[in-house]
Scaffold this motif. Structure first.
Motif, mmCIF file in Angstrom:
data_model
loop_
_atom_site.group_PDB
_atom_site.id
_atom_site.type_symbol
_atom_site.label_atom_id
_atom_site.label_comp_id
_atom_site.label_asym_id
_atom_site.label_seq_id
_atom_site.Cartn_x
_atom_site.Cartn_y
_atom_site.Cartn_z
ATOM 1 N N UNK A 1 0.633 -0.845 -0.073
ATOM 2 C CA UNK A 1 0.121 0.314 -0.139
ATOM 3 C C UNK A 1 1.071 1.128 -0.119
ATOM 4 N N UNK A 2 1.746 1.686 -1.677
ATOM 5 C CA UNK A 2 2.107 2.822 -1.130
ATOM 6 C C UNK A 2 2.272 4.201 -0.494
ATOM 7 N N UNK A 3 0.605 4.757 -1.074
ATOM 8 C CA UNK A 3 -0.239 6.202 -0.905
ATOM 9 C C UNK A 3 0.073 6.794 -1.355
ATOM 10 N N UNK A 4 1.329 8.160 -0.649
ATOM 11 C CA UNK A 4 2.228 8.784 -1.615
ATOM 12 C C UNK A 4 3.274 8.400 -1.799
ATOM 13 N N UNK A 5 3.670 8.664 -2.878
ATOM 14 C CA UNK A 5 5.219 8.638 -3.263
ATOM 15 C C UNK A 5 5.918 9.707 -4.273
ATOM 16 N N UNK A 6 6.976 10.186 -3.400
ATOM 17 C CA UNK A 6 7.723 11.701 -4.619
ATOM 18 C C UNK A 6 8.983 10.889 -4.867
ATOM 19 N N UNK A 7 9.073 11.585 -5.791
ATOM 20 C CA UNK A 7 10.725 10.794 -6.342
ATOM 21 C C UNK A 7 11.145 12.940 -7.881
ATOM 22 N N UNK A 8 12.212 12.448 -6.847
ATOM 23 C CA UNK A 8 13.076 11.958 -6.284
ATOM 24 C C UNK A 8 13.562 12.211 -4.632
ATOM 25 N N UNK A 9 13.490 11.676 -4.007
ATOM 26 C CA UNK A 9 14.074 11.527 -2.608
ATOM 27 C C UNK A 9 15.147 12.896 -1.791
ATOM 28 N N UNK A 10 16.316 13.132 -2.759
ATOM 29 C CA UNK A 10 16.892 14.200 -3.175
ATOM 30 C C UNK A 10 17.790 14.795 -3.520
ATOM 31 N N UNK A 11 17.897 15.909 -3.892
ATOM 32 C CA UNK A 11 18.695 16.374 -5.504
ATOM 33 C C UNK A 11 19.623 17.596 -4.601
ATOM 34 N N UNK A 12 20.741 17.508 -5.448
ATOM 35 C CA UNK A 12 21.561 18.536 -5.371
ATOM 36 C C UNK A 12 21.195 19.247 -6.913
ATOM 37 N N UNK A 13 21.213 20.460 -6.902
ATOM 38 C CA UNK A 13 21.249 21.806 -8.193
ATOM 39 C C UNK A 13 22.268 22.988 -8.295
ATOM 40 N N UNK A 14 22.896 22.833 -9.387
ATOM 41 C CA UNK A 14 23.272 24.490 -9.530
ATOM 42 C C UNK A 14 21.875 25.659 -9.654
ATOM 43 N N UNK A 15 22.062 27.131 -9.088
ATOM 44 C CA UNK A 15 21.630 27.677 -9.688
ATOM 45 C C UNK A 15 21.678 28.108 -10.833
ATOM 46 N N UNK A 16 20.334 28.618 -11.064
ATOM 47 C CA UNK A 16 19.817 28.254 -12.674
ATOM 48 C C UNK A 16 19.061 27.134 -13.564
ATOM 49 N N UNK A 17 19.554 25.647 -12.908
ATOM 50 C CA UNK A 17 19.319 24.423 -12.829
ATOM 51 C C UNK A 17 17.804 24.533 -13.120
ATOM 52 N N UNK A 18 17.356 23.190 -14.269
ATOM 53 C CA UNK A 18 16.050 22.953 -14.068
ATOM 54 C C UNK A 18 15.650 21.567 -13.518
ATOM 55 N N UNK A 19 14.416 21.563 -12.965
ATOM 56 C CA UNK A 19 14.080 20.355 -12.633
ATOM 57 C C UNK A 19 13.038 20.043 -11.750
ATOM 58 N N UNK A 20 12.467 18.528 -12.576
ATOM 59 C CA UNK A 20 10.917 18.090 -12.285
ATOM 60 C C UNK A 20 10.733 17.775 -10.641
ATOM 61 N N UNK A 21 9.753 17.802 -9.961
ATOM 62 C CA UNK A 21 9.020 17.026 -8.050
ATOM 63 C C UNK A 21 8.193 15.842 -9.364
ATOM 64 N N UNK A 22 8.631 14.481 -8.941
ATOM 65 C CA UNK A 22 7.625 13.640 -9.055
ATOM 66 C C UNK A 22 5.845 13.300 -7.816
ATOM 67 N N UNK A 23 4.903 13.254 -8.334
ATOM 68 C CA UNK A 23 4.349 13.566 -6.923
ATOM 69 C C UNK A 23 2.988 11.944 -7.532
ATOM 70 N N UNK A 24 3.260 10.714 -6.582
ATOM 71 C CA UNK A 24 2.203 10.049 -7.037
ATOM 72 C C UNK A 24 1.755 9.242 -6.469
ATOM 73 N N UNK A 25 -0.027 9.396 -6.599
ATOM 74 C CA UNK A 25 -0.437 8.874 -5.316
ATOM 75 C C UNK A 25 -1.930 7.205 -5.969
ATOM 76 N N UNK A 26 -1.826 6.842 -4.920
ATOM 77 C CA UNK A 26 -2.565 5.665 -5.560
ATOM 78 C C UNK A 26 -3.763 5.181 -5.157
ATOM 79 N N UNK A 27 -4.555 6.088 -4.645
ATOM 80 C CA UNK A 27 -5.468 6.573 -3.684
ATOM 81 C C UNK A 27 -6.417 6.622 -3.980
#
Lengths: 115, 116
Positions: A1-27
């Protein structure tokens, strides 16, 4: 029973970089939320969604964008990361209870550092 | 302007005794209140809630009291156990105002340490 899953758990970025955080729920929840938590602070709402294809601004939306193309997923994007966005990001979801309040269920967070 | 305030950053209690965590709010339109518990490196977990039409809600060792006239709520844990050591967040919502999104406004949290 996963519930709410976030990816990634850790991340280091440099100023100006872009990224996307993913959230998935199975409820099969209608509502989804993105929060940030900074040291000594409570959770502050960034953006939220009340259904597939809809998004709305929360308390601290600047510098972030979100999308909810599928009911189970809620994406948080940083187009140009800044050191002030160093934080722990939490995703949450809740059902749309018509007769009674439904509490939010949280993922375990993404720890993001911007150098 | 902080609408939900937890004025005690930390609290230490002996195992078996009562823990009382306090929360004050400024917006009288809040109509639903929740307590969340958070362990390190985990997300907050819902603990107990109370509607503004009630003044007490109980669930096992946990009881939440609401004093609307004072805009104050408290969480009582009896008896306290070492596993209760965590950060506790108070949150408030306009659940029945028609906003529909059930947005939560959180306090800064109180770190509870239960000493064996």
């Amino acid at each position: 029973n996963a519930g709410v899953t976030q990816t990634p758990k850790f991340r280091v970025l440099k100023t100006g970089q872009s990224m996307t955080l993913l959230c998935a729920q199975d409820m099969n929840h209608e509502y989804m939320y993105w929060y940030r938590q900074d040291p000594g602070m409570g959770l502050r709402l960034i953006h939220y969604s009340v259904g597939e294809g809809t998004t709305a601004k929360g308390e601290v939306p600047d510098g972030y964008n979100v999308s909810r193309l599928k009911k189970q997923n809620f994406l948080l994007g940083l187009e140009s990361a800044a050191p002030s966005q160093t934080s722990v990001y939490f995703c949450a979801s809740s059902s749309a209870g018509l007769l009674s309040f439904r509490p939010q269920h949280f993922g375990d967070g993404t720890r993001l550092s911007i150098l | 302007d902080q609408q939900v305030k937890q004025n005690s950053p930390s609290l230490s209690v002996q195992e078996g005794r009562i823990s009382i965590l306090n929360c004050d709010y400024t917006n009288s339109m809040f109509d639903y209140f929740l307590w969340y518990k958070k362990y390190p490196a985990e997300g907050p977990t819902f603990l107990i809630s109370i509607s503004s039409i009630k003044d007490k809600n109980e669930d096992g060792r946990f009881t939440v009291f609401l004093n609307k006239s004072a805009k104050h709520l408290s969480l009582h844990i009896v008896p306290s156990q070492p596993g209760d050591s965590a950060v506790y967040f108070c949150a408030a919502s306009f659940a029945y105002s028609g906003a529909g999104s059930y947005q939560l406004t959180f306090g800064k949290g109180t770190k509870l340490s239960v000493i064996p």
